[in-house]
Design a protein around this motif. Structure first.
Motif, PDB file in Angstrom:
ATOM      1  N   ASN A  74       0.713  -1.036   0.335  1.00 32.62           N
ATOM      2  CA  ASN A  74      -0.424   0.038  -0.333  1.00 32.62           C
ATOM      3  C   ASN A  74       0.374   1.381  -0.005  1.00 32.62           C
ATOM      4  OD1 ASN A  74      -2.822  -1.486  -0.052  1.00 32.62           O
ATOM      5  ND2 ASN A  74      -2.102  -2.178   2.795  1.00 32.62           N
ATOM      6  N   PHE A  75       1.831   1.735  -0.582  1.00 32.77           N
ATOM      7  CA  PHE A  75       2.703   2.195  -0.607  1.00 32.77           C
ATOM      8  C   PHE A  75       1.816   3.447  -1.613  1.00 32.77           C
ATOM      9  CE2 PHE A  75       6.608  -0.263  -0.692  1.00 32.77           C
ATOM     10  CZ  PHE A  75       7.138   0.037   0.400  1.00 32.77           C
ATOM     11  N   ASN A  76       2.574   4.766  -1.160  1.00 29.21           N
ATOM     12  CA  ASN A  76       1.593   5.809  -1.480  1.00 29.21           C
ATOM     13  C   ASN A  76       2.724   6.386  -2.854  1.00 29.21           C
ATOM     14  OD1 ASN A  76      -1.048   5.451  -0.266  1.00 29.21           O
ATOM     15  ND2 ASN A  76      -0.131   6.380   1.220  1.00 29.21           N
ATOM     16  N   HIS A  77       3.232   6.622  -2.547  1.00 27.14           N
ATOM     17  CA  HIS A  77       4.183   7.434  -3.798  1.00 27.14           C
ATOM     18  C   HIS A  77       5.857   6.397  -4.093  1.00 27.14           C
ATOM     19  CE1 HIS A  77       2.426  11.068  -1.383  1.00 27.14           C
ATOM     20  NE2 HIS A  77       3.138  10.412  -0.315  1.00 27.14           N
ATOM     21  N   SER A  78       6.486   5.531  -3.222  1.00 29.93           N
ATOM     22  CA  SER A  78       7.525   4.868  -4.160  1.00 29.93           C
ATOM     23  C   SER A  78       6.977   4.031  -4.700  1.00 29.93           C
ATOM     24  CB  SER A  78       8.230   3.642  -3.475  1.00 29.93           C
ATOM     25  OG  SER A  78       8.375   4.526  -1.711  1.00 29.93           O
ATOM     26  N   ARG A  79       8.076   3.628  -6.144  1.00 31.62           N
ATOM     27  CA  ARG A  79       7.900   2.564  -7.262  1.00 31.62           C
ATOM     28  C   ARG A  79       8.641   1.533  -7.309  1.00 31.62           C
ATOM     29  NH1 ARG A  79       9.964   5.603 -11.633  1.00 31.62           N
ATOM     30  NH2 ARG A  79      10.435   7.380 -10.288  1.00 31.62           N
ATOM     31  N   LEU A  80       8.092   0.742  -7.986  1.00 29.68           N
ATOM     32  CA  LEU A  80       8.215  -0.324  -8.094  1.00 29.68           C
ATOM     33  C   LEU A  80       9.286  -0.113  -9.721  1.00 29.68           C
ATOM     34  CD1 LEU A  80       9.990  -3.123  -7.403  1.00 29.68           C
ATOM     35  CD2 LEU A  80       7.522  -4.509  -7.851  1.00 29.68           C
ATOM     36  N   HIS A  81      10.210  -0.598  -9.996  1.00 26.76           N
ATOM     37  CA  HIS A  81      11.117  -0.704 -11.745  1.00 26.76           C
ATOM     38  C   HIS A  81      11.029  -2.068 -11.774  1.00 26.76           C
ATOM     39  CE1 HIS A  81      13.086   0.920 -15.124  1.00 26.76           C
ATOM     40  NE2 HIS A  81      12.803   0.276 -15.761  1.00 26.76           N
ATOM     41  N   PHE A  82      10.925  -3.242 -12.220  1.00 31.59           N
ATOM     42  CA  PHE A  82      11.387  -4.108 -13.178  1.00 31.59           C
ATOM     43  C   PHE A  82      11.647  -4.425 -14.372  1.00 31.59           C
ATOM     44  CE2 PHE A  82      10.947  -8.830 -13.777  1.00 31.59           C
ATOM     45  CZ  PHE A  82      10.694  -9.586 -12.362  1.00 31.59           C
ATOM     46  N   VAL A  83      13.421  -4.527 -14.651  1.00 33.65           N
ATOM     47  CA  VAL A  83      14.088  -5.161 -15.316  1.00 33.65           C
ATOM     48  C   VAL A  83      14.148  -6.056 -15.547  1.00 33.65           C
ATOM     49  CG1 VAL A  83      15.778  -4.622 -16.408  1.00 33.65           C
ATOM     50  CG2 VAL A  83      14.929  -2.713 -15.030  1.00 33.65           C
ATOM     51  N   SER A  84      13.756  -6.920 -16.750  1.00 29.45           N
ATOM     52  CA  SER A  84      13.380  -8.188 -17.447  1.00 29.45           C
ATOM     53  C   SER A  84      13.977  -8.374 -19.112  1.00 29.45           C
ATOM     54  CB  SER A  84      12.638  -8.757 -16.880  1.00 29.45           C
ATOM     55  OG  SER A  84      12.843 -10.426 -17.209  1.00 29.45           O
ATOM     56  N   VAL A  85      14.612  -9.208 -19.239  1.00 21.59           N
ATOM     57  CA  VAL A  85      15.414  -9.668 -20.573  1.00 21.59           C
ATOM     58  C   VAL A  85      14.040 -11.078 -21.162  1.00 21.59           C
ATOM     59  CG1 VAL A  85      16.846  -8.160 -20.619  1.00 21.59           C
ATOM     60  CG2 VAL A  85      17.165 -11.314 -20.150  1.00 21.59           C
ATOM     61  N   ASP A  86      14.049 -11.021 -22.314  1.00 23.28           N
ATOM     62  CA  ASP A  86      14.099 -12.193 -22.798  1.00 23.28           C
ATOM     63  C   ASP A  86      14.327 -12.405 -24.428  1.00 23.28           C
ATOM     64  OD1 ASP A  86      12.933 -14.711 -23.719  1.00 23.28           O
ATOM     65  OD2 ASP A  86      11.859 -14.849 -22.014  1.00 23.28           O
ATOM     66  N   LYS A  87      14.419 -13.174 -24.660  1.00 30.75           N
ATOM     67  CA  LYS A  87      15.059 -13.756 -26.758  1.00 30.75           C
ATOM     68  C   LYS A  87      14.532 -13.887 -27.001  1.00 30.75           C
ATOM     69  CE  LYS A  87      19.093 -15.260 -28.893  1.00 30.75           C
ATOM     70  NZ  LYS A  87      20.734 -15.839 -29.298  1.00 30.75           N
ATOM     71  N   TYR A  88      13.438 -14.816 -26.598  1.00 31.51           N
ATOM     72  CA  TYR A  88      12.102 -15.719 -27.453  1.00 31.51           C
ATOM     73  C   TYR A  88      11.318 -15.271 -26.815  1.00 31.51           C
ATOM     74  CZ  TYR A  88      16.686 -18.003 -29.210  1.00 31.51           C
ATOM     75  OH  TYR A  88      17.712 -17.790 -30.189  1.00 31.51           O
ATOM     76  N   PRO A  89      10.824 -14.138 -26.702  1.00 27.74           N
ATOM     77  CA  PRO A  89       9.577 -13.668 -25.647  1.00 27.74           C
ATOM     78  C   PRO A  89       7.973 -14.306 -26.237  1.00 27.74           C
ATOM     79  CG  PRO A  89       9.946 -11.796 -27.336  1.00 27.74           C
ATOM     80  CD  PRO A  89      11.348 -12.882 -27.881  1.00 27.74           C
ATOM     81  N   LEU A  90       7.428 -14.489 -25.621  1.00 32.63           N
ATOM     82  CA  LEU A  90       6.412 -15.677 -25.703  1.00 32.63           C
ATOM     83  C   LEU A  90       5.129 -14.820 -26.522  1.00 32.63           C
ATOM     84  CD1 LEU A  90       7.080 -17.271 -23.926  1.00 32.63           C
ATOM     85  CD2 LEU A  90       4.795 -18.191 -23.419  1.00 32.63           C
ATOM     86  N   GLN A  91       4.408 -15.123 -27.079  1.00 36.65           N
ATOM     87  CA  GLN A  91       3.178 -14.341 -27.344  1.00 36.65           C
ATOM     88  C   GLN A  91       2.145 -13.796 -27.024  1.00 36.65           C
ATOM     89  OE1 GLN A  91       3.284 -14.750 -32.065  1.00 36.65           O
ATOM     90  NE2 GLN A  91       3.330 -16.314 -31.246  1.00 36.65           N
TER      91      GLN A  91
END
Length: 682
Positions: free
Chosen positions: A81-98
């Protein structure tokens, strides 16, 4: 871009390429919680997290797959229940799913359904590069990089708080678990960064230990015998010099972890976009506009289209424009859907029709489709018959339907962006001078006391002073009048649009048309048709010959529509209305984005480049701390400005940057300065 090849076994996705499952069919969520969330101690760390504006927790992952790890992390963040903070999620995929495969996989996790649905709605097309997606009203940012993991993280800039080292097991995917990848993981870490991974293979433990991680083992779940986890213990070295091949001149200046005050000069698309982005992050923003109201210069046409550069080549320039389009069009759709403006009357993002108006264009469209860089979920090839049926006007040539694009009034976008409680708009005010107070030349070394800026503003005949932590110049040619940015090579390109009265027949057009020029559906009784391109022209008055050029272009592009607006008759109409504007561009036709270099320091520090003396390390670039530019968006500012705002906000606040290093360098304000030093022009 090659999508993942999936076999479904008992409703669980199985990779043909790596002969392995994406997640456990019995306890996928439990495994993610055990291996990644608990071993990185996310609940403990977030329970004592300071929920302040500007605070960002960044997780990086080495294999996105179905996105299960991201969805579970998002769910846990949501529970805080954060009001101000943010989560940044970085991910990679060479063969991404459709998207269709993700939809099927998500049926197994009804507890995650709200998160799954929002991700599916914003899942990007499968094209190479960085895709930044805003979720949960801006509280979550997902940066998906469709590329090889090692290559991707070589391009990432920023700092990671926790690593999810996922992906297929080293025995089935040995290329990913390379020494180079471990080196990049260490480069992006700091003492306190944690990691966890589902494997305890020797190559992984040895690789992580070798770059500075403390590695521990635990029993795994189910068939996983052991997992490992740990934290980064190596002290980060703050270098003052780099070798020339490391491009020290592009090393970023001090960042601002805590939001402060920002003065933005210019109330067009570029200024409004960065104002809104910073305001969303907690900054108090003042936008200074010299005209009586916003969007009066490059953003002043009554109708614009969201077209972008289409190319079959994956180079930094083309990648920038493609990723800008894919980032900005969903943002514009959400912004306008939540505004007072009426879809179909004031705007529509139903697609742009790119007509194959000549043989060269037809061949380029064929090559574009074959390249795979513009897949059919964003660029749909149409036959002449299909084009005719779609637009309602006879068409003799094929075309491309560019999805997500469309037409709008730039001023509506600007004013919607500026409608934020953290933004104050000041009009009829001109910036005369910028002076840095408590001046310190900035490099990568952190300063405990930040300098700030004093702005001398003129309104009518009265000068006033304004102070601000940072200043962003988004005022096109106005930047040339300031001593700190007078060296920037900004070029003026005159353009004229024509306002063609709509006929009963022409009003049936619902799609924006693009060819040698463009035509928008009728608004307020006329079509906006444009635009001419004259780099050397300076005159402000409407020219009949430019009206003729615009009408000739639409005739060559789609004669049936030209007939509907009586184009031949309009060529001889001396009372035809329109608008003259001047695009701000650079010599390489890319925007200028980032911190402003100190010219004298650059000339002195990088003098060896003139003589090819490259053996010695060179100092990091010196910049006017807290001074940035977002300039020269040319004719594509509708989509380039919001993307540049995201990148610039990342730079200012030290977040993981929403584009790759090559694109960032191609946009950098110092690029021309370094080029001129190398060419001995200065």
């Amino acid at each position: 871009m090659t999508p993942a090849t999936i076999n479904w076994r008992d409703d669980t996705p199985h990779s043909e390429t790596f002969d392995d499952y994406y997640f456990s069919s019995e306890n996928g969520i439990e495994e993610t919680n055990y291996v990644f969330l608990q071993r990185n101690e996310l609940q403990q760390r977030w329970s004592c997290w300071q929920d302040n504006p500007g605070n960002v927790f960044t997780i990086a992952e080495t294999g996105f797959g179905t996105g299960l790890n991201f969805l579970c992390a998002w769910q846990l963040w949501h529970q805080q229940n954060f009001n101000h903070s943010r989560l940044h999620f970085v991910s990679v995929d060479k063969y991404p799913l459709q998207r269709s495969d993700l939809t099927r996989a998500y049926k197994k996790w009804p507890i995650l359904e709200p998160f799954c649905q929002e991700l599916l709605n914003k899942y990007p097309p499968l094209v190479p590069g960085f895709h930044t997606i805003e979720l949960a009203g801006g509280k979550i940012r997902l940066t998906l990089i469709f590329s090889d993991a090692t290559k991707a993280y070589q391009e990432v800039q920023g700092r990671i708080d926790a690593w999810f080292l996922d992906g297929f097991t080293p025995s089935r995917n040995p290329d990913m678990w390379s020494p180079t990848l471990f080196h990049e993981i260490a480069r992006l870490s700091y003492p306190g960064t944690t990691f966890s991974t589902f494997t305890a293979a020797g190559i992984v433990r040895k690789g992580l230990t070798g770059v500075g991680f403390n590695v521990n083992k635990l029993p795994g779940l189910g068939p996983k015998r052991e997992i490992c986890y740990g934290n980064f213990t190596k002290k980060t070295k703050h270098l003052s010099h780099l070798m020339h091949n490391q491009k020290p001149w592009f090393s970023g200046p001090v960042c601002y972890k805590t939001p402060g005050t920002a003065a933005i000069i210019g109330g067009g698309l570029a200024g409004a976009s960065i104002a809104r982005n910073l305001a969303n992050r907690g900054w108090l923003v003042q936008v200074i506009e010299k005209h009586q109201k916003t969007a009066q210069e490059g953003s002043g046409n009554p109708t614009g289209i969201t077209f972008t550069k289409l190319s079959q080549y994956n180079n930094p320039q083309n990648r920038f424009y493609q990723l800008a389009y894919l980032f900005s069009t969903p943002l514009l759709l959400e912004l306008l859907n939540n505004s007072k403006f009426v879809r179909g009357k004031d705007w529509d993002l139903n697609g742009v029709i790119r007509l194959a108006y000549c043989e060269k264009e037809r061949l380029e469209q064929i090559a574009l489709v074959k390249s795979g860089l513009w897949p059919q979920d964003i660029a749909v090839p149409l036959s002449a018959k299909e084009t005719t049926a779609l637009i309602g006007f006879p068409c003799e040539t094929p075309a491309l339907l560019l999805k997500q694009g469309g037409w709008l009034r730039p001023a509506d976008v600007v004013n919607s962006l500026l409608d934020h409680p953290n933004i104050t708009l000041v009009c009829n005010t001109q910036l005369k001078e910028l002076v840095q107070i408590n001046t310190q030349v900035s490099s990568s070394t952190h300063h405990s006391k930040q300098p700030y800026w004093q702005l001398t503003l003129q309104k009518a005949d009265t000068d006033t002073q304004l102070t601000s932590d940072i200043v962003i110049l988004a005022n096109s040619f106005g930047a040339s009048t300031l001593k700190q940015t007078a060296h920037l090579p900004l070029r003026s390109v005159r353009g004229q649009v024509s306002y063609i009265p709509a006929s009963e027949k022409s009003q049936k057009l619902k799609y924006a048309l693009n060819y040698e020029g463009y035509t928008a559906p009728a608004r307020d009784g006329s079509h906006c048709v444009g635009a001419t391109f004259h780099p050397k022209a300076k005159h402000l008055t409407l020219q009949q010959e430019d009206h003729v050029t615009n009408l000739n272009n639409i005739t060559a592009g789609l004669k049936s529509f030209a007939d509907a607006i009586n184009a031949e008759k309009m060529k001889n109409n001396p009372g035809l209305k329109g608008r003259v504007g001047f695009r701000c561009q650079t010599p390489d036709y890319l925007p200028m984005l980032g911190p402003v270099p100190c010219v004298d320091a650059f000339v002195e520090d990088y003098a060896p480049l003139r003589k090819g003396m490259l053996r010695d390390a060179m100092p990091l670039g010196k910049y006017h701390q807290g001074l940035y530019v977002s300039l020269a968006h040319g004719s594509r500012g509708i989509t380039s400005a919001p993307y540049c705002a995201e990148i610039l906000a990342n730079i200012i606040m030290g977040d993981v940057i929403a584009t790759d290093k090559q694109v960032l360098e191609a946009l950098h304000p110092a690029r021309f300065l370094i080029r001129d030093i190398k060419r001995r022009k200065i």
